[in-house]
Design a protein around this motif. Structure first.
Motif, PDB file in Angstrom:
ATOM      1  N   VAL A 362     -41.793 -10.058 -38.206  1.00  0.00           N
ATOM      2  CA  VAL A 362     -40.602  -9.798 -37.528  1.00  0.00           C
ATOM      3  C   VAL A 362     -40.453  -8.966 -36.678  1.00  0.00           C
ATOM      4  N   THR A 363     -40.163  -9.948 -35.308  1.00  0.00           N
ATOM      5  CA  THR A 363     -40.179  -8.909 -34.148  1.00  0.00           C
ATOM      6  C   THR A 363     -38.588  -8.790 -33.903  1.00  0.00           C
ATOM      7  N   VAL A 364     -38.593  -7.633 -33.006  1.00  0.00           N
ATOM      8  CA  VAL A 364     -37.749  -6.947 -32.788  1.00  0.00           C
ATOM      9  C   VAL A 364     -37.598  -7.438 -30.468  1.00  0.00           C
ATOM     10  N   MET A 365     -36.593  -8.130 -30.563  1.00  0.00           N
ATOM     11  CA  MET A 365     -36.091  -7.948 -28.821  1.00  0.00           C
ATOM     12  C   MET A 365     -34.709  -6.953 -28.688  1.00  0.00           C
ATOM     13  N   LEU A 366     -35.072  -6.316 -27.267  1.00  0.00           N
ATOM     14  CA  LEU A 366     -33.943  -5.891 -26.636  1.00  0.00           C
ATOM     15  C   LEU A 366     -32.939  -5.910 -26.934  1.00  0.00           C
ATOM     16  N   SER A 367     -32.645  -7.082 -27.002  1.00  0.00           N
ATOM     17  CA  SER A 367     -31.068  -7.504 -26.987  1.00  0.00           C
ATOM     18  C   SER A 367     -30.576  -7.067 -28.511  1.00  0.00           C
ATOM     19  N   HIS A 368     -31.550  -6.919 -29.482  1.00  0.00           N
ATOM     20  CA  HIS A 368     -30.787  -6.693 -30.306  1.00  0.00           C
ATOM     21  C   HIS A 368     -30.138  -5.274 -30.331  1.00  0.00           C
ATOM     22  N   GLY A 369     -28.827  -5.576 -30.948  1.00  0.00           N
ATOM     23  CA  GLY A 369     -27.986  -3.891 -31.138  1.00  0.00           C
ATOM     24  C   GLY A 369     -28.494  -3.315 -32.334  1.00  0.00           C
ATOM     25  N   ARG A 370     -28.213  -2.075 -32.585  1.00  0.00           N
ATOM     26  CA  ARG A 370     -28.715  -1.094 -33.625  1.00  0.00           C
ATOM     27  C   ARG A 370     -27.743  -1.874 -34.871  1.00  0.00           C
ATOM     28  N   GLU A 371     -26.327  -2.593 -35.288  1.00  0.00           N
ATOM     29  CA  GLU A 371     -25.621  -3.039 -36.090  1.00  0.00           C
ATOM     30  C   GLU A 371     -26.620  -4.281 -36.415  1.00  0.00           C
ATOM     31  N   ASP A 372     -27.298  -4.849 -35.573  1.00  0.00           N
ATOM     32  CA  ASP A 372     -28.022  -6.533 -36.025  1.00  0.00           C
ATOM     33  C   ASP A 372     -28.981  -5.966 -36.573  1.00  0.00           C
ATOM     34  N   LEU A 373     -29.775  -4.363 -36.507  1.00  0.00           N
ATOM     35  CA  LEU A 373     -31.092  -4.318 -37.182  1.00  0.00           C
ATOM     36  C   LEU A 373     -30.175  -3.464 -38.661  1.00  0.00           C
ATOM     37  N   ASP A 374     -29.225  -3.291 -38.844  1.00  0.00           N
ATOM     38  CA  ASP A 374     -28.911  -3.087 -40.322  1.00  0.00           C
ATOM     39  C   ASP A 374     -28.908  -3.754 -40.883  1.00  0.00           C
ATOM     40  N   LEU A 375     -28.027  -5.039 -40.315  1.00  0.00           N
ATOM     41  CA  LEU A 375     -28.093  -6.832 -41.152  1.00  0.00           C
ATOM     42  C   LEU A 375     -29.158  -7.129 -41.029  1.00  0.00           C
ATOM     43  N   ALA A 376     -30.037  -6.754 -40.555  1.00  0.00           N
ATOM     44  CA  ALA A 376     -31.620  -7.406 -41.012  1.00  0.00           C
ATOM     45  C   ALA A 376     -31.954  -6.673 -41.974  1.00  0.00           C
ATOM     46  N   LEU A 377     -31.964  -5.334 -42.027  1.00  0.00           N
ATOM     47  CA  LEU A 377     -32.212  -4.000 -42.623  1.00  0.00           C
ATOM     48  C   LEU A 377     -32.053  -4.557 -44.766  1.00  0.00           C
ATOM     49  N   ASP A 378     -30.092  -4.716 -44.438  1.00  0.00           N
ATOM     50  CA  ASP A 378     -29.450  -5.106 -45.189  1.00  0.00           C
ATOM     51  C   ASP A 378     -30.052  -6.763 -46.445  1.00  0.00           C
ATOM     52  N   ALA A 379     -30.385  -7.453 -45.202  1.00  0.00           N
ATOM     53  CA  ALA A 379     -30.576  -8.889 -46.357  1.00  0.00           C
ATOM     54  C   ALA A 379     -32.045  -8.458 -46.607  1.00  0.00           C
ATOM     55  N   PHE A 380     -33.477  -7.950 -45.953  1.00  0.00           N
ATOM     56  CA  PHE A 380     -34.720  -7.652 -46.233  1.00  0.00           C
ATOM     57  C   PHE A 380     -34.374  -7.154 -47.804  1.00  0.00           C
ATOM     58  N   SER A 381     -33.250  -5.614 -47.612  1.00  0.00           N
ATOM     59  CA  SER A 381     -33.246  -4.961 -49.090  1.00  0.00           C
ATOM     60  C   SER A 381     -33.156  -6.279 -50.168  1.00  0.00           C
ATOM     61  N   ARG A 382     -32.188  -6.759 -50.321  1.00  0.00           N
ATOM     62  CA  ARG A 382     -31.967  -7.924 -51.003  1.00  0.00           C
ATOM     63  C   ARG A 382     -32.372  -8.758 -51.723  1.00  0.00           C
ATOM     64  N   ALA A 383     -33.328  -9.393 -50.317  1.00  0.00           N
ATOM     65  CA  ALA A 383     -34.296 -10.680 -50.101  1.00  0.00           C
ATOM     66  C   ALA A 383     -35.099  -9.935 -50.736  1.00  0.00           C
ATOM     67  N   GLY A 384     -35.741  -9.136 -51.235  1.00  0.00           N
ATOM     68  CA  GLY A 384     -37.078  -8.162 -50.784  1.00  0.00           C
ATOM     69  C   GLY A 384     -37.035  -8.612 -52.852  1.00  0.00           C
ATOM     70  N   LYS A 385     -35.988  -8.274 -53.412  1.00  0.00           N
ATOM     71  CA  LYS A 385     -35.980  -7.630 -54.797  1.00  0.00           C
ATOM     72  C   LYS A 385     -35.827  -9.261 -55.472  1.00  0.00           C
ATOM     73  N   ILE A 386     -34.831 -10.584 -54.577  1.00  0.00           N
ATOM     74  CA  ILE A 386     -35.231 -11.215 -54.985  1.00  0.00           C
ATOM     75  C   ILE A 386     -36.664 -12.447 -54.993  1.00  0.00           C
ATOM     76  N   ALA A 387     -37.061 -12.071 -54.469  1.00  0.00           N
ATOM     77  CA  ALA A 387     -38.403 -12.531 -54.157  1.00  0.00           C
ATOM     78  C   ALA A 387     -40.028 -11.926 -54.974  1.00  0.00           C
ATOM     79  N   GLY A 388     -39.203 -10.674 -55.422  1.00  0.00           N
ATOM     80  CA  GLY A 388     -40.023  -9.668 -56.349  1.00  0.00           C
ATOM     81  C   GLY A 388     -41.174  -9.521 -55.776  1.00  0.00           C
ATOM     82  N   VAL A 389     -40.860  -8.948 -53.932  1.00  0.00           N
ATOM     83  CA  VAL A 389     -42.322  -8.431 -53.204  1.00  0.00           C
ATOM     84  C   VAL A 389     -41.602  -6.931 -53.623  1.00  0.00           C
ATOM     85  N   THR A 390     -40.279  -6.490 -53.368  1.00  0.00           N
ATOM     86  CA  THR A 390     -40.196  -4.934 -53.407  1.00  0.00           C
ATOM     87  C   THR A 390     -39.951  -5.143 -55.091  1.00  0.00           C
ATOM     88  N   GLY A 391     -39.863  -3.494 -55.691  1.00  0.00           N
ATOM     89  CA  GLY A 391     -39.682  -3.316 -56.972  1.00  0.00           C
ATOM     90  C   GLY A 391     -37.762  -3.649 -56.595  1.00  0.00           C
TER      91      GLY A 391
END
Ligand SMILES: *Cc1c(COP(=O)(O)O)cnc(C)c1O
Length: 391
Positions: A362-391
């Protein structure tokens, strides 16, 4: 068995191992918002850390150089392709790095091949970090020198190899920032060992140029080691948002490379548009030294968020965040689940990383806004559970 059958069989084998790769076509400029395979998504994997490929001034730089110098150069630098604009960029790059001189190459891959094969020969020893970029590995093969690989970042192992070395010149070669882990080379210890053993250092700062050290001057500057590194490689293709690469060092080194580096001599000079874009990007980087800290803040935010979600994320200070998964299939599932949620962060699998160390890079770009990073975290939260990577 025909060649077609053999190749098809190998591809099938790759598929079974979860190692088959395919292209993902984008319909957009390299920026934080992309359309990948027809799906709009947030780009979380680009090497364009400063978002400069789509910056209006960088694109204008490319257009101006294109209008003034044309689309192509028509020859290698040593024959008919040497334009004033190449020299202007070389001087600017040398000044940026605080070195005497610079020489352009068509790509970072070609720079590493050209530098290593020009500097090391059959009587020499090249000592290389175990996680160095593929272009360094291929460059080592071209040298026909003895090559020794030390465990990643392990300067005790490096010291042992240097103590046992035989006659000839010794070169230590390392990435400044490792492309798949985002960690820094232990450059102070490496410089100490190089002094002690009379070895030269080749530093590949592809991922550091523009984003690490004061004003983005790179890993050597980050550690206060300016003037202590014999050869520094940088790319124009990552943070600078263009295409091509450069090597900086002494005037004599650069003159030598012009005369001896086969990937410089036998390849067409970089196109004016790429040179013009890189010049504009470099001007922007030098006018905005605060970008380094801004990018760091954004990266720290995402790093902390991913850790809090239960992902395995090592500490670090570069915009490259490895999300360690292990199994290639699981990494692929996580990446696919993220893409379904509008986040593009492809899985990195062998041979780009050692077996059992598959991950999302995962990489961050200077042109990512805070809302982009929050959107990414939200997606990671759900995808991690579905893929069985996080609990
Ligand atoms: C990307 C990269 C290269 C190759 O650079 P290109 O300009 O893309 O050919 C070389 N070394 C390292 C460490 C890299 O990450």
């Amino acid at each position: 068995m025909t060649d077609q059958d053999r190749l098809a069989g190998e591809l099938e084998h790759l598929r079974e191992q979860g190692l088959y790769r395919r292209l993902r076509v984008q319909e957009t400029m390299a920026g934080p918002r992309a359309v990948v395979d027809g799906t709009p998504c947030l780009m979380m994997a680009s090497n364009g850390y400063l978002g400069l490929a789509a910056h209006p001034e960088v694109m204008a730089g490319a257009r101006e150089a294109l209008s003034r110098w044309g689309a192509g150069t028509g020859g290698s630098r040593l024959t008919t392709g040497d334009f004033r604009v190449h020299h202007e960029l070389e001087e600017e790059l040398a000044d940026f790095k605080g070195e005497e001189a610079a020489i352009l190459f068509g790509s970072g891959y070609m720079a590493n091949l050209g530098v290593l094969s020009a500097l090391a020969g059959p009587d020499d020893l090249v000592v290389s970090d175990g996680l160095n970029h593929a272009s360094i590995i291929d460059g080592c093969r071209l040298t026909r020198a003895q090559t020794a690989v030390y465990r990643h970042g392990d300067t005790d192992h490096l010291a042992g190899i240097l103590r046992d070395r035989r006659a000839g010149r010794t070169w230590i070669v390392t990435d400044g920032v490792f492309s798949m882990d985002g960690d820094l080379a232990p450059l102070p210890a490496i410089a100490g060992l190089a002094d002690e053993h009379g070895a030269g250092i080749i530093l590949d700062d592809a991922h550091a140029t523009g984003v690490v050290g004061p004003g983005g001057a790179g890993t050597a500057a980050r550690f206060g080691l300016q003037g202590r590194i014999d050869v520094q490689v940088g790319t124009l293709s990552k943070a600078l948002g263009s295409q091509g690469a450069f090597v900086t060092g002494s005037r004599i080194l650069v003159d030598y490379l012009r005369n001896r580096s086969r990937s410089f001599i036998f390849s067409t000079a970089p196109p004016p548009a790429a040179v013009g874009a890189a010049r504009a990007a470099l001007r922007l980087i030098r006018a905005n030294p605060h970008w380094v800290a801004e990018l760091r803040e954004k990266t720290d935010y995402l790093r902390r968020g991913l850790s809090a979600l239960g992902f395995s994320v090592p500490a670090g200070e570069t915009p490259i965040i490895p999300v360690l998964v292990g199994d290639a299939g699981a990494a692929l599932r996580l990446a696919e689940s993220l893409l379904e949620r509008g986040v593009f962060a492809p899985a990195i699998r062998p041979p780009s990383v050692p077996p059992g160390e598959s991950r999302l890079r995962v990489t961050v770009m200077l042109s990512h806004g805070r809302e982009d990073l929050d959107l990414a975290l939200d997606a990671f939260s759900r995808a991690g559970k579905i893929a069985g990577v996080t609990g």
